[in-house]
Scaffold this motif. Sequence first.
Motif, PDB file in Angstrom:
ATOM      1  N   GLY A 202       0.835  -1.138   0.111  1.00  0.00           N
ATOM      2  CA  GLY A 202      -0.180  -0.067   0.099  1.00  0.00           C
ATOM      3  C   GLY A 202       0.730   1.307   0.134  1.00  0.00           C
ATOM      4  O   GLY A 202       0.696   2.210  -0.597  1.00  0.00           O
ATOM      5  N   VAL A 203       1.901   1.174   0.885  1.00  0.00           N
ATOM      6  CA  VAL A 203       2.825   2.669   0.754  1.00  0.00           C
ATOM      7  C   VAL A 203       3.584   2.553  -0.610  1.00  0.00           C
ATOM      8  O   VAL A 203       3.701   3.671  -1.270  1.00  0.00           O
ATOM      9  CB  VAL A 203       3.923   2.295   1.976  1.00  0.00           C
ATOM     10  CG1 VAL A 203       5.025   3.429   1.754  1.00  0.00           C
ATOM     11  CG2 VAL A 203       3.168   2.027   3.244  1.00  0.00           C
ATOM     12  N   ARG A 204       3.572   1.276  -1.395  1.00  0.00           N
ATOM     13  CA  ARG A 204       4.697   1.701  -2.791  1.00  0.00           C
ATOM     14  C   ARG A 204       3.649   1.949  -3.585  1.00  0.00           C
ATOM     15  O   ARG A 204       4.412   2.713  -4.503  1.00  0.00           O
ATOM     16  CB  ARG A 204       4.967   0.099  -2.912  1.00  0.00           C
ATOM     17  CG  ARG A 204       5.941   0.048  -4.217  1.00  0.00           C
ATOM     18  CD  ARG A 204       6.350  -1.407  -4.782  1.00  0.00           C
ATOM     19  NE  ARG A 204       5.320  -2.074  -5.013  1.00  0.00           N
ATOM     20  CZ  ARG A 204       4.962  -2.148  -6.258  1.00  0.00           C
ATOM     21  NH1 ARG A 204       5.504  -1.176  -7.377  1.00  0.00           N
ATOM     22  NH2 ARG A 204       3.928  -2.897  -6.910  1.00  0.00           N
ATOM     23  N   VAL A 205       2.596   1.649  -3.855  1.00  0.00           N
ATOM     24  CA  VAL A 205       1.501   1.900  -4.798  1.00  0.00           C
ATOM     25  C   VAL A 205       0.698   3.070  -4.464  1.00  0.00           C
ATOM     26  O   VAL A 205      -0.174   3.639  -5.415  1.00  0.00           O
ATOM     27  CB  VAL A 205       0.756   0.757  -5.428  1.00  0.00           C
ATOM     28  CG1 VAL A 205       1.741  -0.252  -5.708  1.00  0.00           C
ATOM     29  CG2 VAL A 205      -0.128   0.079  -4.354  1.00  0.00           C
ATOM     30  N   GLY A 206       0.408   3.271  -3.062  1.00  0.00           N
ATOM     31  CA  GLY A 206      -0.611   4.387  -2.962  1.00  0.00           C
ATOM     32  C   GLY A 206      -2.279   4.019  -2.895  1.00  0.00           C
ATOM     33  O   GLY A 206      -3.091   4.734  -2.796  1.00  0.00           O
ATOM     34  N   ARG A 207      -2.262   2.702  -2.972  1.00  0.00           N
ATOM     35  CA  ARG A 207      -3.809   2.093  -2.731  1.00  0.00           C
ATOM     36  C   ARG A 207      -3.744   0.935  -2.107  1.00  0.00           C
ATOM     37  O   ARG A 207      -2.746   0.174  -1.958  1.00  0.00           O
ATOM     38  CB  ARG A 207      -4.275   2.226  -3.992  1.00  0.00           C
ATOM     39  CG  ARG A 207      -3.971   1.267  -4.949  1.00  0.00           C
ATOM     40  CD  ARG A 207      -4.764   1.064  -6.207  1.00  0.00           C
ATOM     41  NE  ARG A 207      -4.548  -0.168  -7.024  1.00  0.00           N
ATOM     42  CZ  ARG A 207      -5.242  -0.545  -8.036  1.00  0.00           C
ATOM     43  NH1 ARG A 207      -6.310   0.372  -8.520  1.00  0.00           N
ATOM     44  NH2 ARG A 207      -5.076  -1.770  -8.653  1.00  0.00           N
ATOM     45  N   ILE A 208      -4.916   0.412  -1.681  1.00  0.00           N
ATOM     46  CA  ILE A 208      -4.931  -0.916  -0.898  1.00  0.00           C
ATOM     47  C   ILE A 208      -5.448  -1.982  -1.856  1.00  0.00           C
ATOM     48  O   ILE A 208      -6.572  -1.924  -2.406  1.00  0.00           O
ATOM     49  CB  ILE A 208      -6.087  -0.796   0.201  1.00  0.00           C
ATOM     50  CG1 ILE A 208      -5.458   0.026   1.266  1.00  0.00           C
ATOM     51  CG2 ILE A 208      -6.006  -2.294   0.800  1.00  0.00           C
ATOM     52  CD1 ILE A 208      -6.398   0.431   2.346  1.00  0.00           C
ATOM     53  N   ASP A 227     -14.472   1.958  -7.396  1.00  0.00           N
ATOM     54  CA  ASP A 227     -14.867   2.324  -6.180  1.00  0.00           C
ATOM     55  C   ASP A 227     -14.007   3.635  -5.921  1.00  0.00           C
ATOM     56  O   ASP A 227     -12.707   3.728  -6.318  1.00  0.00           O
ATOM     57  CB  ASP A 227     -14.528   1.297  -4.973  1.00  0.00           C
ATOM     58  CG  ASP A 227     -14.991   1.503  -3.611  1.00  0.00           C
ATOM     59  OD1 ASP A 227     -16.003   1.619  -3.293  1.00  0.00           O
ATOM     60  OD2 ASP A 227     -13.995   2.575  -2.936  1.00  0.00           O
ATOM     61  N   ARG A 228     -14.386   4.750  -5.343  1.00  0.00           N
ATOM     62  CA  ARG A 228     -13.685   6.065  -5.073  1.00  0.00           C
ATOM     63  C   ARG A 228     -12.358   5.744  -4.256  1.00  0.00           C
ATOM     64  O   ARG A 228     -11.197   6.349  -4.361  1.00  0.00           O
ATOM     65  CB  ARG A 228     -14.330   6.914  -4.371  1.00  0.00           C
ATOM     66  CG  ARG A 228     -14.816   6.586  -2.885  1.00  0.00           C
ATOM     67  CD  ARG A 228     -15.827   7.859  -2.530  1.00  0.00           C
ATOM     68  NE  ARG A 228     -16.267   7.580  -1.071  1.00  0.00           N
ATOM     69  CZ  ARG A 228     -15.652   7.858  -0.049  1.00  0.00           C
ATOM     70  NH1 ARG A 228     -14.730   8.302   0.127  1.00  0.00           N
ATOM     71  NH2 ARG A 228     -16.247   7.582   0.935  1.00  0.00           N
ATOM     72  N   HIS A 229     -12.139   4.332  -3.440  1.00  0.00           N
ATOM     73  CA  HIS A 229     -11.141   4.010  -2.936  1.00  0.00           C
ATOM     74  C   HIS A 229     -10.063   3.355  -3.655  1.00  0.00           C
ATOM     75  O   HIS A 229      -9.092   3.273  -3.225  1.00  0.00           O
ATOM     76  CB  HIS A 229     -11.504   3.168  -1.451  1.00  0.00           C
ATOM     77  CG  HIS A 229     -12.245   3.935  -0.560  1.00  0.00           C
ATOM     78  ND1 HIS A 229     -11.547   4.875   0.347  1.00  0.00           N
ATOM     79  CD2 HIS A 229     -13.327   4.011  -0.132  1.00  0.00           C
ATOM     80  CE1 HIS A 229     -12.276   5.133   1.202  1.00  0.00           C
ATOM     81  NE2 HIS A 229     -13.505   4.924   1.040  1.00  0.00           N
ATOM     82  N   GLY A 230     -10.375   2.847  -4.656  1.00  0.00           N
ATOM     83  CA  GLY A 230      -9.677   2.224  -5.554  1.00  0.00           C
ATOM     84  C   GLY A 230      -9.124   0.903  -5.182  1.00  0.00           C
ATOM     85  O   GLY A 230      -9.350   0.474  -3.925  1.00  0.00           O
ATOM     86  N   GLY A 231      -8.264   0.115  -5.997  1.00  0.00           N
ATOM     87  CA  GLY A 231      -7.734  -0.912  -5.373  1.00  0.00           C
ATOM     88  C   GLY A 231      -8.647  -2.432  -5.592  1.00  0.00           C
ATOM     89  O   GLY A 231      -9.782  -2.205  -5.564  1.00  0.00           O
ATOM     90  N   GLU A 232      -8.079  -3.411  -5.578  1.00  0.00           N
ATOM     91  CA  GLU A 232      -8.716  -4.671  -5.795  1.00  0.00           C
ATOM     92  C   GLU A 232      -8.842  -5.301  -4.444  1.00  0.00           C
ATOM     93  O   GLU A 232      -7.758  -5.713  -3.802  1.00  0.00           O
ATOM     94  CB  GLU A 232      -8.157  -5.684  -6.890  1.00  0.00           C
ATOM     95  CG  GLU A 232      -8.473  -5.120  -8.203  1.00  0.00           C
ATOM     96  CD  GLU A 232      -9.844  -5.102  -8.618  1.00  0.00           C
ATOM     97  OE1 GLU A 232     -10.629  -5.905  -8.163  1.00  0.00           O
ATOM     98  OE2 GLU A 232     -10.052  -4.400  -9.761  1.00  0.00           O
ATOM     99  N   VAL A 233     -10.111  -5.619  -4.033  1.00  0.00           N
ATOM    100  CA  VAL A 233     -10.383  -6.280  -2.745  1.00  0.00           C
ATOM    101  C   VAL A 233     -11.326  -7.279  -2.773  1.00  0.00           C
ATOM    102  O   VAL A 233     -12.006  -7.502  -3.701  1.00  0.00           O
ATOM    103  CB  VAL A 233     -10.978  -5.060  -1.627  1.00  0.00           C
ATOM    104  CG1 VAL A 233      -9.755  -3.744  -1.048  1.00  0.00           C
ATOM    105  CG2 VAL A 233     -12.217  -4.565  -2.095  1.00  0.00           C
ATOM    106  N   TYR A 234     -11.426  -8.074  -1.542  1.00  0.00           N
ATOM    107  CA  TYR A 234     -12.318  -9.423  -1.492  1.00  0.00           C
ATOM    108  C   TYR A 234     -13.684  -8.932  -1.300  1.00  0.00           C
ATOM    109  O   TYR A 234     -14.507  -9.379  -1.750  1.00  0.00           O
ATOM    110  CB  TYR A 234     -11.653 -10.366  -0.813  1.00  0.00           C
ATOM    111  CG  TYR A 234     -10.320 -11.125  -1.592  1.00  0.00           C
ATOM    112  CD1 TYR A 234     -10.881 -12.172  -2.593  1.00  0.00           C
ATOM    113  CD2 TYR A 234      -9.008 -11.046  -1.174  1.00  0.00           C
ATOM    114  CE1 TYR A 234      -9.885 -12.798  -3.077  1.00  0.00           C
ATOM    115  CE2 TYR A 234      -8.034 -11.887  -1.714  1.00  0.00           C
ATOM    116  CZ  TYR A 234      -8.504 -12.587  -2.550  1.00  0.00           C
ATOM    117  OH  TYR A 234      -7.432 -13.443  -3.362  1.00  0.00           O
TER     118      TYR A 234
END
Length: 272
Positions: A202-208, A227-234
């Motif tokens: 998360g630190v490296r790419v700036g998203r979760i 999603d406004r938070h970005g990132g691929e999540v389960y």
Amino acid sequence: MPEGHTLHRLAQLHQHRYAGAAVEVTSPQGRFARAAAQIDGRVLARAEAHGKHLFHVYGPDAVVHVHLGLYGTFTEAPRPVTEPVGQVRMRMAGQTHWTDLRGPNTCELLTDAEVEALRNRLGPDPLRADAEPDRAFARLSRSRQPVAVLLLDQSVLAGVGNVYRAEVLFRHGVDPLLPGRQVSAELWQRLWADLVLLMREGVRVGRIDTVRPEHTPEATGRPPRQDRHGGEVYVYRRTGQPCLVCGTPVATRELAARNLYWCPTCQPAHRG
């Protein structure tokens, strides 16, 4: 509220842009003016984070402590400095860049002793080299509270928020309502190691991003998450959508005034 990786990214950015040189510090809004005057023109020794707290260290007994809360933001820009826009609590101007802080929950000047007292109230941070995960396990293993509640308790574990909480429990098939005292040492070691891995990314790419390679949009052919938070999540904010692993609709409920997300199949209810 930003999770720990965001504060560590800010610390890295401010370390790179401002540390080692004199910094102009002002408070256009006025609420931080007296403290700003005490450090204006001093050299920023370092910027660091612990959990959701950011520290700008200007020297002995001069540390700016920032907690963004729900609405706080930093905006960065290269010089030249422009006129303030909106309610700017703190402005920093260095040799090449400047940054404005708006709407933080906390922006204060602390002594070294006050910083130490604050940090002593926080649990270990998976992103810090000096973290002691055994301290978190000692607290967790004595508690009857659900593990999902304990992971968000910043005095147990610093920096983990609702996204990382939901995702790490899913990735290890843990019932969010499992009492902390029934989390084994082996399970805790796996949870901690995974948080270190995920939060560093998360630190490296700036998203979760928490989805394993075999479940990404590229691997499965599904559309990317919107999603406004970005990132691929389960499971986080995927209520009613099919689990990316088993297809069961993702469940949600309120727990300790926060929304909890989980898969009832992949994270079967604890019995005992």
